[in-house]
Design a protein around this motif. Structure first.
Motif, PDB file in Angstrom:
ATOM      1  N   ALA A  22       0.812  -1.163  -0.134  1.00 15.04           N
ATOM      2  CA  ALA A  22       0.152   0.128  -0.151  1.00 15.04           C
ATOM      3  C   ALA A  22       1.112   1.220   0.123  1.00 15.04           C
ATOM      4  CB  ALA A  22      -0.903  -0.069   1.241  1.00 15.04           C
ATOM      5  N   ASP A  23       2.193   1.422   0.853  1.00 15.69           N
ATOM      6  CA  ASP A  23       2.309   2.618   0.169  1.00 15.69           C
ATOM      7  C   ASP A  23       3.231   2.501  -0.712  1.00 15.69           C
ATOM      8  OD1 ASP A  23       2.958   2.906   3.294  1.00 15.69           O
ATOM      9  OD2 ASP A  23       3.787   1.325   4.299  1.00 15.69           O
ATOM     10  N   VAL A  24       3.945   1.498  -1.509  1.00 15.81           N
ATOM     11  CA  VAL A  24       4.723   1.510  -2.230  1.00 15.81           C
ATOM     12  C   VAL A  24       3.595   2.148  -3.349  1.00 15.81           C
ATOM     13  CG1 VAL A  24       5.810   0.185  -4.433  1.00 15.81           C
ATOM     14  CG2 VAL A  24       5.798  -0.365  -1.830  1.00 15.81           C
ATOM     15  N   ALA A  25       2.068   2.314  -3.709  1.00 13.66           N
ATOM     16  CA  ALA A  25       1.384   1.958  -4.684  1.00 13.66           C
ATOM     17  C   ALA A  25       1.052   3.283  -4.089  1.00 13.66           C
ATOM     18  CB  ALA A  25       0.330   1.116  -4.273  1.00 13.66           C
ATOM     19  N   GLY A  26       1.379   4.250  -3.224  1.00 14.08           N
ATOM     20  CA  GLY A  26       0.012   5.503  -2.608  1.00 14.08           C
ATOM     21  C   GLY A  26       1.506   6.191  -3.197  1.00 14.08           C
ATOM     22  N   ALA A  27       2.713   5.882  -3.116  1.00 13.91           N
ATOM     23  CA  ALA A  27       4.380   6.520  -3.110  1.00 13.91           C
ATOM     24  C   ALA A  27       4.473   7.064  -4.743  1.00 13.91           C
ATOM     25  CB  ALA A  27       5.831   6.549  -2.205  1.00 13.91           C
ATOM     26  N   LEU A  28       5.019   6.043  -4.823  1.00 17.40           N
ATOM     27  CA  LEU A  28       5.635   5.804  -6.561  1.00 17.40           C
ATOM     28  C   LEU A  28       4.796   6.570  -7.771  1.00 17.40           C
ATOM     29  CD1 LEU A  28       7.523   4.465  -8.594  1.00 17.40           C
ATOM     30  CD2 LEU A  28       5.989   2.247  -8.894  1.00 17.40           C
ATOM     31  N   PRO A  29       3.386   5.293  -7.708  1.00 16.34           N
ATOM     32  CA  PRO A  29       2.786   6.938  -9.092  1.00 16.34           C
ATOM     33  C   PRO A  29       3.309   8.403  -8.835  1.00 16.34           C
ATOM     34  CG  PRO A  29       1.547   5.143  -8.241  1.00 16.34           C
ATOM     35  CD  PRO A  29       2.358   5.043  -7.397  1.00 16.34           C
ATOM     36  N   GLY A 256      11.372   3.623  -2.404  1.00 21.27           N
ATOM     37  CA  GLY A 256      11.747   4.755  -1.027  1.00 21.27           C
ATOM     38  C   GLY A 256      10.793   4.726  -0.164  1.00 21.27           C
ATOM     39  N   VAL A 257      10.954   5.810   0.525  1.00 21.15           N
ATOM     40  CA  VAL A 257      10.215   6.112   1.699  1.00 21.15           C
ATOM     41  C   VAL A 257       9.529   7.340   0.972  1.00 21.15           C
ATOM     42  CG1 VAL A 257      10.696   7.111   4.153  1.00 21.15           C
ATOM     43  CG2 VAL A 257      11.380   5.420   3.436  1.00 21.15           C
ATOM     44  N   ASP A 258       8.191   7.459   1.353  1.00 21.34           N
ATOM     45  CA  ASP A 258       7.380   8.720   1.261  1.00 21.34           C
ATOM     46  C   ASP A 258       7.136  10.068   2.332  1.00 21.34           C
ATOM     47  OD1 ASP A 258       5.374  10.456   0.533  1.00 21.34           O
ATOM     48  OD2 ASP A 258       3.816   9.434   0.619  1.00 21.34           O
ATOM     49  N   PHE A 469      16.295   8.130   1.325  1.00 17.80           N
ATOM     50  CA  PHE A 469      15.824   6.805   0.003  1.00 17.80           C
ATOM     51  C   PHE A 469      14.085   7.111  -0.145  1.00 17.80           C
ATOM     52  CE2 PHE A 469      18.463   4.180   3.180  1.00 17.80           C
ATOM     53  CZ  PHE A 469      19.431   3.633   2.853  1.00 17.80           C
ATOM     54  N   GLY A 470      14.552   8.141  -0.991  1.00 21.11           N
ATOM     55  CA  GLY A 470      13.327   9.559  -1.822  1.00 21.11           C
ATOM     56  C   GLY A 470      13.161   7.851  -2.784  1.00 21.11           C
ATOM     57  N   TRP A 471      11.428   8.738  -3.047  1.00 20.72           N
ATOM     58  CA  TRP A 471      10.931   7.377  -4.389  1.00 20.72           C
ATOM     59  C   TRP A 471      11.665   7.934  -5.356  1.00 20.72           C
ATOM     60  CZ3 TRP A 471       9.165   3.466  -5.043  1.00 20.72           C
ATOM     61  CH2 TRP A 471       8.394   2.499  -3.992  1.00 20.72           C
ATOM     62  N   ASP A 472      12.084   9.500  -5.716  1.00 19.88           N
ATOM     63  CA  ASP A 472      12.849   9.672  -6.944  1.00 19.88           C
ATOM     64  C   ASP A 472      13.629   8.785  -7.877  1.00 19.88           C
ATOM     65  OD1 ASP A 472      11.436  11.786  -6.301  1.00 19.88           O
ATOM     66  OD2 ASP A 472      12.832  13.706  -5.857  1.00 19.88           O
ATOM     67  N   ALA A 473      14.791   8.536  -6.713  1.00 17.68           N
ATOM     68  CA  ALA A 473      16.002   7.820  -7.369  1.00 17.68           C
ATOM     69  C   ALA A 473      14.761   5.877  -8.144  1.00 17.68           C
ATOM     70  CB  ALA A 473      16.642   7.441  -6.566  1.00 17.68           C
ATOM     71  N   ALA A 474      14.318   5.404  -7.472  1.00 15.72           N
ATOM     72  CA  ALA A 474      13.369   4.284  -7.753  1.00 15.72           C
ATOM     73  C   ALA A 474      12.168   4.782  -8.771  1.00 15.72           C
ATOM     74  CB  ALA A 474      12.319   3.759  -6.825  1.00 15.72           C
ATOM     75  N   ALA A 475      11.289   6.464  -9.150  1.00 19.52           N
ATOM     76  CA  ALA A 475      11.089   6.793 -10.090  1.00 19.52           C
ATOM     77  C   ALA A 475      11.657   6.938 -11.452  1.00 19.52           C
ATOM     78  CB  ALA A 475       9.851   7.674 -10.109  1.00 19.52           C
TER      79      ALA A 475
END
Length: 487
Positions: A22-29, A256-258, A469-475
């Motif tokens: 749920a955390d991934v789905a809420g943050a990655l998009p 990442g971390v939101d 560990f933000g989501w920018d790199a993964a995105a």
């Protein structure tokens, strides 16, 4: 031109959460949208999602399928981020008590194969133009529940005679594969030749996850180390051969971390915010939690925490075995989680026997999880295997040193407080190798020893809090992957 991506999943923060998915789905998009990607999400119409998605408009009505009389597709927006979300309204399948996957007694629903087949089927219909103004170039399926998206897409492409969309299957935890008896295949609306070892069949059954791994264009998992581990028999869960054969299409991209949700400087769930310049708020939170939980009010020994599903995978029997050592050394521990009945009973018994040193809250409480992680000195994640792990990342962010086993994403994100790592300015936590009481006890001894050296402890705390560990790199990594396969 904006890349159009449809994420397919079963839960999304802040509306419905049973785990890290749920955390991934809420943050990655959201992170992808900031980079110019038109990222949208497709979810089943579980009550919490039907009720929470804003400004819903009817997109399409479909004839009966998968044992339901009426199927409607709505489009709305996720609260806060305003990410577009498509929700499948099929009350006979999704409007049920219990969690999204099981009833109140934690028994998986007998028709889960239908419930989640519909999710993958609608994803493929989206690639065919179900929402006429918006057609995805890439379908990104998350975990086994969305595992049939890629085979449904492949079947639609075979019928159409041309490609419709690229596909990605992400493994969040290979141990959960969505296996169902082979005799239900006829209900899935897939061509019969898909029921094959080179297809959805797995030892005579149907495996939703194996299907996604076989048919998707690209495969990902949620940390680099886990991507290597699942290609070996020890952690391959019977799919290591398939994964080795597709090694060239498999990437490990660290979650990442939101930081809009997990940030001690802005977290409104804490008694007092804090950051690397002043940790006074962390101490205030510790005292408040000790008082609330009935623990002795003290700050001369570390407070350990566990925020986890109580399963064998998470290594929590090791924590039970190590409790006497924590108590003997004057430490305290608080656990928040639910799961295996014997583990729940073991921790509850320890709390009853040592109420000033051990506290237990059975269940899940998002607000308490923030306060507990912020208040503690050490967060325990001694997993047998761990695809990525998010709680150790939250621990780093909140100055709560992770004590972890060297597997999966834990190995990728925590650096042990060995003498050489301390000297090189790299240490961020405590790491052990052997999955036994001796391994975790040795790590606990290092934690107590460092806690007694206050200046060094604070250096390690602040170094952990400064990790990115933000989501920018993964995105960005996902978008680069999409560009290889987008239609």
């Amino acid at each position: 031109m904006m890349m159009r991506v449809l994420h397919v999943c079963t839960e999304i923060y802040p509306l419905l959460k049973t785990g890290g998915l749920a955390d991934v789905a809420g943050a990655l998009p959201v992170a992808q949208a900031k980079m110019g990607c038109d990222a949208r999400v497709l979810v089943p119409g579980f009550p919490a999602l039907r009720a929470g998605i804003l400004d819903q408009e009817l997109v399409a009505e479909l004839p009966p399928a998968f044992g339901t009389d009426a199927i409607r597709l709505y489009r709305g927006f996720l609260p806060g981020s305003r990410i577009p979300v498509y929700v499948i309204d099929a009350p006979e399948l999704y409007d049920r008590p219990g969690n999204p996957y099981a009833d109140g007694a934690n028994h998986g629903y007998h028709d889960n194969y239908r419930r989640f087949a519909l999710l993958g089927w609608i994803a493929a219909r989206m690639a065919e133009g179900l929402d006429a103004p918006w057609r995805p170039q890439v379908i990104h399926a998350h975990d086994w529940h969305a595992g049939l998206a890629a085979p449904y897409l492949k079947a639609a492409e075979q019928a159409a005679g041309h490609r419709l969309a690229g596909s990605v299957q992400t493994v969040h935890n290979l141990a959960y594969q969505g296996s169902f008896p082979g005799h239900v295949f006829g209900e899935l609306r897939l061509p019969w030749h898909f029921f094959d070892v080179h297809g959805v069949e797995f030892h005579g059954d149907i495996s939703f996850l194996k299907a996604g791994l076989f048919y998707a264009d690209k495969l990902t998992t949620v940390s680099p180390t886990y991507a290597h581990e699942i290609q070996r028999s020890e952690q391959g869960c019977g799919l290591d051969g398939l994964l080795r054969s597709r090694a060239g299409d498999l990437a490990g991209i660290l979650n990442g971390v939101d930081e809009t949700v997990w940030n001690p400087a802005t977290d409104r769930l804490l008694p007092k915010a804090y950051d690397t310049r002043s940790l006074a708020g962390k101490l205030k939170g510790k005292t408040a939690l000790q008082q609330e939980a009935g623990l002795a009010i003290q700050n001369d020994a570390p407070l350990f925490c566990v925020v986890s599903r109580l399963t064998e995978q998470k290594g929590l029997h090791l924590v039970l075995e190590a409790l006497p050592e924590i108590i003997r050394r004057g430490g305290q521990i608080m656990l928040l989680g639910t799961g295996d009945a014997s583990l729940e009973a073991g921790f509850s018994a320890a709390a009853a026997a040592h109420p000033e040193s051990v506290a237990v809250k059975i269940g899940y409480d998002e607000q308490l999880s923030h306060r507990l992680i912020a208040a503690s000195d050490v967060i325990l994640v001694p997993s047998r295997f761990e695809p990525c792990g998010l709680t150790q990342l939250y621990g780093l962010k909140y100055g709560t040193l992770p004590l972890v086993r060297r597997v999966g994403g834990l190995a990728d994100t925590v650096v042990d407080c060995s003498l050489e790592n301390m000297a090189d300015g790299l240490a961020t936590g405590f790491v052990f190798d052997s999955f036994d009481a001796a391994g975790i006890t040795a790590a606990l001894r290092r934690a107590f020893a460092l806690y007694n050296r206050k200046a060094e402890w604070k250096l390690v705390q602040k170094r952990g809090m400064q990790q990115q560990f933000g989501w920018d790199a993964a995105a960005a990594e996902y978008i680069a992957l999409y560009q290889q396969i987008a239609v």
